[in-house]
Motif scaffolding. Structure first.
Motif, mmCIF file in Angstrom:
data_model
loop_
_atom_site.group_PDB
_atom_site.id
_atom_site.type_symbol
_atom_site.label_atom_id
_atom_site.label_comp_id
_atom_site.label_asym_id
_atom_site.label_seq_id
_atom_site.Cartn_x
_atom_site.Cartn_y
_atom_site.Cartn_z
ATOM 1 N N GLU A 101 0.820 -1.210 0.000
ATOM 2 C CA GLU A 101 0.000 0.000 0.000
ATOM 3 C C GLU A 101 0.854 1.260 0.000
ATOM 4 O O GLU A 101 0.514 2.255 -0.647
ATOM 5 C CB GLU A 101 -0.927 0.004 1.218
ATOM 6 C CG GLU A 101 -2.189 -0.794 1.033
ATOM 7 C CD GLU A 101 -3.112 -0.166 -0.003
ATOM 8 O OE1 GLU A 101 -3.581 0.969 0.206
ATOM 9 O OE2 GLU A 101 -3.343 -0.802 -1.041
ATOM 10 N N SER A 102 1.965 1.237 0.721
ATOM 11 C CA SER A 102 2.796 2.438 0.822
ATOM 12 C C SER A 102 3.457 2.785 -0.502
ATOM 13 O O SER A 102 3.742 3.951 -0.770
ATOM 14 C CB SER A 102 3.866 2.260 1.902
ATOM 15 O OG SER A 102 4.866 1.350 1.487
ATOM 16 N N CYS A 103 3.696 1.765 -1.331
ATOM 17 C CA CYS A 103 4.349 2.006 -2.623
ATOM 18 C C CYS A 103 3.341 2.223 -3.741
ATOM 19 O O CYS A 103 3.611 2.950 -4.696
ATOM 20 C CB CYS A 103 5.269 0.839 -2.976
ATOM 21 S SG CYS A 103 6.675 0.664 -1.854
ATOM 22 N N GLY A 104 2.179 1.572 -3.626
ATOM 23 C CA GLY A 104 1.147 1.738 -4.637
ATOM 24 C C GLY A 104 1.526 1.099 -5.963
ATOM 25 O O GLY A 104 2.672 0.741 -6.213
ATOM 26 N N GLY A 105 0.537 0.921 -6.801
ATOM 27 C CA GLY A 105 0.783 0.484 -8.165
ATOM 28 C C GLY A 105 1.034 -0.989 -8.363
ATOM 29 O O GLY A 105 1.157 -1.443 -9.492
ATOM 30 N N SER A 106 1.131 -1.775 -7.286
ATOM 31 C CA SER A 106 1.412 -3.195 -7.472
ATOM 32 C C SER A 106 0.210 -3.907 -8.075
ATOM 33 O O SER A 106 -0.945 -3.590 -7.780
ATOM 34 C CB SER A 106 1.770 -3.849 -6.135
ATOM 35 O OG SER A 106 1.867 -5.250 -6.280
ATOM 36 N N TRP A 107 0.500 -4.895 -8.909
ATOM 37 C CA TRP A 107 -0.544 -5.687 -9.558
ATOM 38 C C TRP A 107 -1.408 -6.439 -8.550
ATOM 39 O O TRP A 107 -2.523 -6.853 -8.854
ATOM 40 C CB TRP A 107 0.106 -6.702 -10.506
ATOM 41 C CG TRP A 107 1.060 -7.633 -9.811
ATOM 42 C CD1 TRP A 107 2.378 -7.413 -9.544
ATOM 43 C CD2 TRP A 107 0.770 -8.927 -9.276
ATOM 44 N NE1 TRP A 107 2.932 -8.478 -8.880
ATOM 45 C CE2 TRP A 107 1.971 -9.427 -8.705
ATOM 46 C CE3 TRP A 107 -0.378 -9.718 -9.227
ATOM 47 C CZ2 TRP A 107 2.049 -10.669 -8.091
ATOM 48 C CZ3 TRP A 107 -0.292 -10.959 -8.618
ATOM 49 C CH2 TRP A 107 0.902 -11.424 -8.061
ATOM 50 N N VAL A 108 -0.915 -6.592 -7.329
ATOM 51 C CA VAL A 108 -1.569 -7.485 -6.391
ATOM 52 C C VAL A 108 -2.632 -6.792 -5.537
ATOM 53 O O VAL A 108 -3.444 -7.453 -4.901
ATOM 54 C CB VAL A 108 -0.496 -8.143 -5.489
ATOM 55 C CG1 VAL A 108 -0.077 -7.223 -4.357
ATOM 56 C CG2 VAL A 108 -0.968 -9.471 -4.935
ATOM 57 N N ARG A 109 -2.680 -5.468 -5.534
ATOM 58 C CA ARG A 109 -3.573 -4.760 -4.611
ATOM 59 C C ARG A 109 -5.039 -5.123 -4.828
ATOM 60 O O ARG A 109 -5.773 -5.387 -3.867
ATOM 61 C CB ARG A 109 -3.398 -3.246 -4.754
ATOM 62 C CG ARG A 109 -2.056 -2.740 -4.304
ATOM 63 C CD ARG A 109 -1.878 -1.283 -4.654
ATOM 64 N NE ARG A 109 -2.601 -0.408 -3.758
ATOM 65 C CZ ARG A 109 -2.835 0.875 -4.009
ATOM 66 N NH1 ARG A 109 -2.437 1.405 -5.153
ATOM 67 N NH2 ARG A 109 -3.466 1.622 -3.133
ATOM 68 N N GLU A 110 -5.477 -5.117 -6.076
ATOM 69 C CA GLU A 110 -6.882 -5.417 -6.350
ATOM 70 C C GLU A 110 -7.224 -6.863 -6.002
ATOM 71 O O GLU A 110 -8.340 -7.162 -5.565
ATOM 72 C CB GLU A 110 -7.212 -5.126 -7.815
ATOM 73 C CG GLU A 110 -7.299 -3.642 -8.156
ATOM 74 C CD GLU A 110 -5.939 -2.971 -8.234
ATOM 75 O OE1 GLU A 110 -4.919 -3.698 -8.323
ATOM 76 O OE2 GLU A 110 -5.881 -1.728 -8.204
#
Length: 278
Positions: free
Chosen positions: A89-98
């Protein structure tokens, strides 16, 4: 439905009936983790903009503490997951968040190492002995991570290595469990509550797309110190505080898992098996 109500239902209907089996047989609480995902609790701390619950550390600690009173193994899995998600979450943009927000994805922490490099041995926030090398759009990760909760059970792992460029700092990667050449021992070492799937991960090497890097090259130490360590300290304290005896008692002296062979990447004569994709 509030997260507390959802948790109460899952604890009563799924976690409690399987908790004794997890302890007695050392079986990973897969049904409990799946139910927590369906109830939106794996995505509790993912931002609402990504489809998650949008909550923070106090709520995560509450979930872990209440779960630990019913099933320590499930609580340990949640503690590791929430700490890893904090970094993502702190970095954002990762494919895994959703995927996490949708309850379909469990993340593990693959940070701690063991070796003979002096006082930083086993320190997840010290100098890493894991290495990374880039070839066009592919990165080869090589190393060994110890005391990984949900080893061979998580869908991906937050992995640390030396930077691609330069000697200083750490780089973080979100490594898919299905990546070829990611192994767990066929006879895993100890550590963590029984049933939590705590073991060692070997990358020998693991080939991953370059875009699974989390944040910038060499910037991982700041993320670990600013986000992962504070979260993990409180989450692990919530696990320990809910138990009659400390979970740390299941780990060897100095916080290390018991060893059953030489301290090398692929022990001679040792049997390894691929980390199964969930």
């Amino acid at each position: 439905m509030s997260y507390r109500t959802a948790l109460s239902v899952v604890l009563a209907d799924v976690v409690a009936p399987t908790a004794e089996q997890a302890v007695r047989e050392g079986r990973f609480p897969r049904d409990a983790v799946s139910a927590l995902g369906r109830a939106g609790l794996l995505g509790l701390t993912v931002s609402s903009g990504s489809g998650g619950g949008g909550l923070e550390l106090p709520e995560a600690v509450d979930v872990v503490a209440r779960t630990a009173r019913v099933c320590p193994a499930t609580a340990a899995v949640l503690a590791s997951h929430f700490a890893a998600v904090a970094a993502i979450e702190s970095c954002g943009g990762s494919w895994v968040r959703e995927e996490v927000a949708a309850g379909r994805h469990l993340v593990g922490l693959a940070l701690r190492e063991g070796g003979s490099d002096g006082p930083e041995q086993g320190d997840p926030y010290g100098r890493s002995s894991s290495v990374a090398a880039r070839f066009a759009d592919v990165v080869a990760l090589r190393g060994r991570k110890r005391q990984v909760v949900a080893a061979g059970e998580a869908d991906s792992y937050l992995w640390s290595s030396r930077p691609l460029a330069g000697p200083d700092g750490l780089t973080l990667w979100v490594v898919p469990a299905r990546a070829p050449e990611l192994f767990v021992p066929a006879r895993p070492g100890g550590g963590g509550p029984r049933g939590s799937g705590t073991s060692t991960l070997y990358a020998d090497p693991v080939l991953v797309p370059a875009d699974v890097m989390l944040g910038r090259d060499g910037g991982g130490l700041d993320v670990l110190l600013r986000r992962v360590r504070p979260w993990l300290l409180e989450l692990e304290a919530a696990v320990d505080g809910a138990l009659p005896g400390s979970v740390a008692g299941a780990v060897g002296p100095g916080g290390e898992e018991p060893r059953s062979g030489p301290d090398v990447l692929r022990p001679e004569g040792g049997e390894l098996r691929p980390a199964p994709a969930a």
